[in-house]
Design a protein around this motif. Structure first.
Motif, PDB file in Angstrom:
ATOM      1  N   GLY A  56      -6.941 -14.654 -59.896  1.00  0.00           N
ATOM      2  CA  GLY A  56      -7.435 -13.125 -59.578  1.00  0.00           C
ATOM      3  C   GLY A  56      -8.271 -13.324 -58.921  1.00  0.00           C
ATOM      4  N   GLY A  57      -8.790 -14.574 -58.497  1.00  0.00           N
ATOM      5  CA  GLY A  57     -10.552 -14.914 -58.013  1.00  0.00           C
ATOM      6  C   GLY A  57     -10.717 -14.356 -56.569  1.00  0.00           C
ATOM      7  N   GLY A  58      -9.483 -14.386 -56.078  1.00  0.00           N
ATOM      8  CA  GLY A  58      -9.748 -13.884 -54.968  1.00  0.00           C
ATOM      9  C   GLY A  58      -8.451 -13.155 -54.180  1.00  0.00           C
ATOM     10  N   MET A  59      -8.602 -13.011 -52.769  1.00  0.00           N
ATOM     11  CA  MET A  59      -7.160 -11.904 -51.936  1.00  0.00           C
ATOM     12  C   MET A  59      -6.105 -13.042 -52.474  1.00  0.00           C
ATOM     13  SD  MET A  59      -8.352  -8.744 -53.153  1.00  0.00           S
ATOM     14  CE  MET A  59      -6.683  -7.788 -52.556  1.00  0.00           C
ATOM     15  N   ASP A  60      -6.070 -13.512 -51.742  1.00  0.00           N
ATOM     16  CA  ASP A  60      -5.217 -14.887 -51.278  1.00  0.00           C
ATOM     17  C   ASP A  60      -4.107 -14.278 -51.937  1.00  0.00           C
ATOM     18  OD1 ASP A  60      -5.819 -16.029 -53.642  1.00  0.00           O
ATOM     19  OD2 ASP A  60      -5.896 -17.753 -53.327  1.00  0.00           O
ATOM     20  N   LEU A  61      -2.723 -15.134 -51.330  1.00  0.00           N
ATOM     21  CA  LEU A  61      -1.478 -15.170 -52.390  1.00  0.00           C
ATOM     22  C   LEU A  61      -1.377 -15.512 -53.677  1.00  0.00           C
ATOM     23  CD1 LEU A  61       1.412 -13.760 -51.366  1.00  0.00           C
ATOM     24  CD2 LEU A  61       2.402 -15.955 -50.692  1.00  0.00           C
ATOM     25  N   MET A  62      -1.794 -16.322 -54.341  1.00  0.00           N
ATOM     26  CA  MET A  62      -1.644 -16.450 -55.414  1.00  0.00           C
ATOM     27  C   MET A  62      -2.630 -15.678 -56.078  1.00  0.00           C
ATOM     28  SD  MET A  62       0.968 -18.796 -55.896  1.00  0.00           S
ATOM     29  CE  MET A  62       0.314 -18.889 -57.306  1.00  0.00           C
ATOM     30  N   GLY A  63      -3.855 -15.265 -55.858  1.00  0.00           N
ATOM     31  CA  GLY A  63      -4.461 -14.483 -56.704  1.00  0.00           C
ATOM     32  C   GLY A  63      -3.789 -12.582 -56.596  1.00  0.00           C
ATOM     33  N   ILE A  64      -3.306 -12.309 -55.578  1.00  0.00           N
ATOM     34  CA  ILE A  64      -2.405 -11.146 -55.304  1.00  0.00           C
ATOM     35  C   ILE A  64      -1.438 -11.804 -56.734  1.00  0.00           C
ATOM     36  CG2 ILE A  64      -1.344  -9.487 -54.344  1.00  0.00           C
ATOM     37  CD1 ILE A  64      -2.784  -9.662 -52.384  1.00  0.00           C
ATOM     38  N   ILE A  65      -0.222 -12.623 -56.745  1.00  0.00           N
ATOM     39  CA  ILE A  65       0.185 -12.183 -57.398  1.00  0.00           C
ATOM     40  C   ILE A  65       0.212 -12.779 -58.562  1.00  0.00           C
ATOM     41  CG2 ILE A  65       2.745 -13.737 -57.983  1.00  0.00           C
ATOM     42  CD1 ILE A  65       2.569 -14.720 -54.759  1.00  0.00           C
ATOM     43  N   GLY A  66      -1.058 -13.427 -59.282  1.00  0.00           N
ATOM     44  CA  GLY A  66      -1.164 -13.147 -60.509  1.00  0.00           C
ATOM     45  C   GLY A  66      -2.004 -11.288 -60.756  1.00  0.00           C
ATOM     46  N   GLN A  67      -2.609 -10.866 -60.539  1.00  0.00           N
ATOM     47  CA  GLN A  67      -2.637  -9.260 -60.762  1.00  0.00           C
ATOM     48  C   GLN A  67      -1.124  -8.533 -60.780  1.00  0.00           C
ATOM     49  OE1 GLN A  67      -6.278  -8.369 -61.718  1.00  0.00           O
ATOM     50  NE2 GLN A  67      -6.319 -10.514 -61.468  1.00  0.00           N
ATOM     51  N   LEU A  68      -0.573  -8.860 -59.547  1.00  0.00           N
ATOM     52  CA  LEU A  68       0.244  -8.613 -60.100  1.00  0.00           C
ATOM     53  C   LEU A  68       1.395  -8.483 -61.387  1.00  0.00           C
ATOM     54  CD1 LEU A  68       2.086  -7.857 -56.461  1.00  0.00           C
ATOM     55  CD2 LEU A  68       1.065  -6.041 -57.899  1.00  0.00           C
ATOM     56  N   ALA A  69       1.229 -10.230 -61.735  1.00  0.00           N
ATOM     57  CA  ALA A  69       2.297 -10.371 -62.413  1.00  0.00           C
ATOM     58  C   ALA A  69       1.829 -10.089 -63.874  1.00  0.00           C
ATOM     59  CB  ALA A  69       2.343 -11.425 -62.606  1.00  0.00           C
ATOM     60  N   SER A  70       0.233 -10.156 -63.920  1.00  0.00           N
ATOM     61  CA  SER A  70      -0.110  -9.415 -64.951  1.00  0.00           C
ATOM     62  C   SER A  70      -0.777  -8.191 -65.460  1.00  0.00           C
ATOM     63  CB  SER A  70      -1.973 -10.213 -65.415  1.00  0.00           C
ATOM     64  OG  SER A  70      -2.681  -9.933 -64.434  1.00  0.00           O
TER      65      SER A  70
END
Length: 91
Positions: A56-70
């Protein structure tokens, strides 16, 4: 912004977990509150341990997906813990 995403995902995760597993369902309000707290904690823990691309180090797609999942998993997990404590206290 990452924290907000985690909090919203936690609320959704808590409610989904409550509806999916009826034995931990505490009602929409408690599910949401436990989910919000669990989502915030889950998102922060994942960020602190730096779990690869999902940190979740930023607002890129993987960061958003990580925040949603966690956030979702954290919300569901905390709801389960609250449910176990509440059931143990009522006995």
């Amino acid at each position: 912004m990452e924290l907000i995403i985690s909090l919203i995902a936690g609320a959704v995760g808590g409610n989904v977990a409550g509806k999916t597993v009826s034995s931990i369902n505490q009602g929409t309000l408690i599910n949401s509150i436990a989910g919000i707290v669990g989502g915030g904690v889950g998102g922060q823990i994942l960020s602190m341990i730096g779990a690869g691309a999902l940190s979740g180090g930023g607002m890129d797609l993987m960061g958003i997906i990580g925040q949603l999942a966690s956030g979702g998993v954290g919300g569901g997990a905390l709801l389960a813990i609250v449910s176990v404590i509440k059931n143990a206290m009522s006995k």
